[in-house]
Design a protein around this motif. Structure first.
Motif, PDB file in Angstrom:
ATOM      1  N   ARG A 167      -5.456  16.021  -2.474  1.00  0.00           N
ATOM      2  CA  ARG A 167      -5.005  15.434  -3.553  1.00  0.00           C
ATOM      3  C   ARG A 167      -3.555  14.983  -3.474  1.00  0.00           C
ATOM      4  N   THR A 168      -3.109  15.000  -2.199  1.00  0.00           N
ATOM      5  CA  THR A 168      -1.702  15.063  -2.140  1.00  0.00           C
ATOM      6  C   THR A 168      -1.201  13.574  -1.402  1.00  0.00           C
ATOM      7  N   ALA A 169      -2.104  12.786  -1.112  1.00  0.00           N
ATOM      8  CA  ALA A 169      -1.775  11.367  -0.376  1.00  0.00           C
ATOM      9  C   ALA A 169      -2.880  10.775  -0.494  1.00  0.00           C
TER      10      ALA A 169
ATOM     11  N   GLU B 118       5.863   5.923  -0.179  1.00  0.00           N
ATOM     12  CA  GLU B 118       5.559   4.512   0.512  1.00  0.00           C
ATOM     13  C   GLU B 118       5.071   5.021   1.936  1.00  0.00           C
ATOM     14  N   ALA B 119       4.460   4.062   2.427  1.00  0.00           N
ATOM     15  CA  ALA B 119       3.546   4.069   3.773  1.00  0.00           C
ATOM     16  C   ALA B 119       3.222   2.833   4.350  1.00  0.00           C
ATOM     17  N   PRO B 120       3.211   2.569   5.561  1.00  0.00           N
ATOM     18  CA  PRO B 120       2.821   1.412   6.397  1.00  0.00           C
ATOM     19  C   PRO B 120       0.996   0.963   5.936  1.00  0.00           C
ATOM     20  N   VAL B 121       0.803  -0.148   5.595  1.00  0.00           N
ATOM     21  CA  VAL B 121      -0.668  -0.522   5.199  1.00  0.00           C
ATOM     22  C   VAL B 121      -1.540   0.079   6.099  1.00  0.00           C
TER      23      VAL B 121
ATOM     24  N   ALA C 185       0.717  -1.221   0.072  1.00  0.00           N
ATOM     25  CA  ALA C 185       0.031   0.005  -0.043  1.00  0.00           C
ATOM     26  C   ALA C 185       0.767   1.022   0.014  1.00  0.00           C
ATOM     27  N   PHE C 186       0.342   2.283  -0.649  1.00  0.00           N
ATOM     28  CA  PHE C 186       1.362   3.244  -0.721  1.00  0.00           C
ATOM     29  C   PHE C 186       0.336   4.545  -0.884  1.00  0.00           C
ATOM     30  N   PHE C 187       0.678   6.114  -0.803  1.00  0.00           N
ATOM     31  CA  PHE C 187      -0.068   7.061  -1.209  1.00  0.00           C
ATOM     32  C   PHE C 187       0.495   7.514  -2.653  1.00  0.00           C
ATOM     33  N   VAL C 188      -0.449   8.134  -3.467  1.00  0.00           N
ATOM     34  CA  VAL C 188      -0.007   9.055  -4.617  1.00  0.00           C
ATOM     35  C   VAL C 188      -0.284  10.468  -4.351  1.00  0.00           C
TER      36      VAL C 188
END
Length: 280
Positions: free
Chosen positions: A109-111, A89-92, A78-81
């Motif tokens: 609209r940043t994460a 990248e980020a923890p689930v 899982a990640f943010f765009v």
């Protein structure tokens, strides 16, 4: 003390209110972890349903444990765009937590959250949330896309207060199953999202549309706008994946022009509403 006096009545009422408030506050505090766990399980279950791995949820004796296990099994990342498609990248667990306030996520609209599902073999799917407004309140859902970031593998929708038998049908399998194998980019490579067309069978042969809810025009319009706006926000990410994979978009065979919405479509959502990055 005179039980008929105003002083007695006020004192009695005050003590009763304090006792009830204390009991309710204690219950709310004690039950909060359980409520939060149930909300988290509901979201994970919806994601599993989007990838077609949620069939056993309803029959599970311990729903929370079963869903957690299946989620860990199938959701491998899982990640943010952001709005440019850049990945963070980020923890689930952190990505899951962002689902609690999707309107704010899409406003910034940043994460924006993305979940990576690995099914049989090494096949991947990307699951993204969507959120919008129906007739009476919020509607939301999850869209699972093939690793081509074009073909829909599954869709799940839910609502807060749509009309039973009408708009509420967006949460029913027959409506959701229509989205499987539909595509969000046309043969020219333009993002077109998924249209909702009036009339049973009106989307037959159209790779970019499904039949709307009969009698639920306004809810259907809300779902249509939600998909266009939210999936549109992910467009830079989708294209970056397609570019890295060196894969051109190959839509299913169709003979229907989709550069513009079909004339038998539902009431067209205003252009300013369908501008990516516009109001959510």
């Amino acid at each position: 003390m005179n039980k008929q006096s105003n002083t007695y009545i006020v004192t009695y009422a005050t003590i009763l209110v304090v006792i009830v408030a204390t009991v309710l506050s204690f219950a709310a505090i004690e039950l909060q972890p359980m409520q939060q766990a149930n909300v988290k399980t509901e979201k994970m279950g919806a994601i599993l349903n989007a990838i077609g791995a949620g069939d056993g949820v309803a029959a599970a004796a311990d729903k929370n444990s079963y869903v957690a296990g299946e989620f860990s099994k199938y959701i491998t990342g899982a990640f943010f765009v952001d709005s440019t498609g850049r990945i963070s990248e980020a923890p689930v667990e952190e990505v899951l937590a962002s689902l609690n306030d999707l309107p704010a996520v899409f406003a910034a609209r940043t994460a924006m959250p993305v979940f990576v599902a690995t099914l049989s073999g090494s096949a991947k799917e990307y699951v993204v949330p969507v959120t919008g407004k129906g007739l009476w309140g919020p509607v939301w859902g999850y869209i699972a896309l093939n690793e081509d970031c074009n073909t829909i593998e599954g869709a799940v929708f839910d609502h807060k207060s749509e009309t039973p038998g009408l708009g509420a049908e967006i949460a029913a399998k027959p409506f959701q199953n229509q989205f499987i194998d539909k595509q969000i980019f046309n043969k020219e490579g333009l993002f077109v999202s998924i249209d909702l067309l009036k009339g049973k069978g009106s989307s037959a042969g159209n790779a970019y549309a499904v039949d709307a809810i009969s009698g639920g025009t306004l809810t259907s319009n809300g779902v249509k706008a939600m998909l266009f706006t939210c999936l549109g926000d992910y467009e830079p990410f989708f294209r970056s994946v397609q570019t890295k994979a060196d894969r051109s978009i190959v839509p299913v065979a169709d003979t229907i022009a989709t550069d513009t919405l079909a004339t038998d479509s539902l009431t067209t959502v205003p252009t300013d509403t369908l501008t990516k990055g516009g109001a959510k």
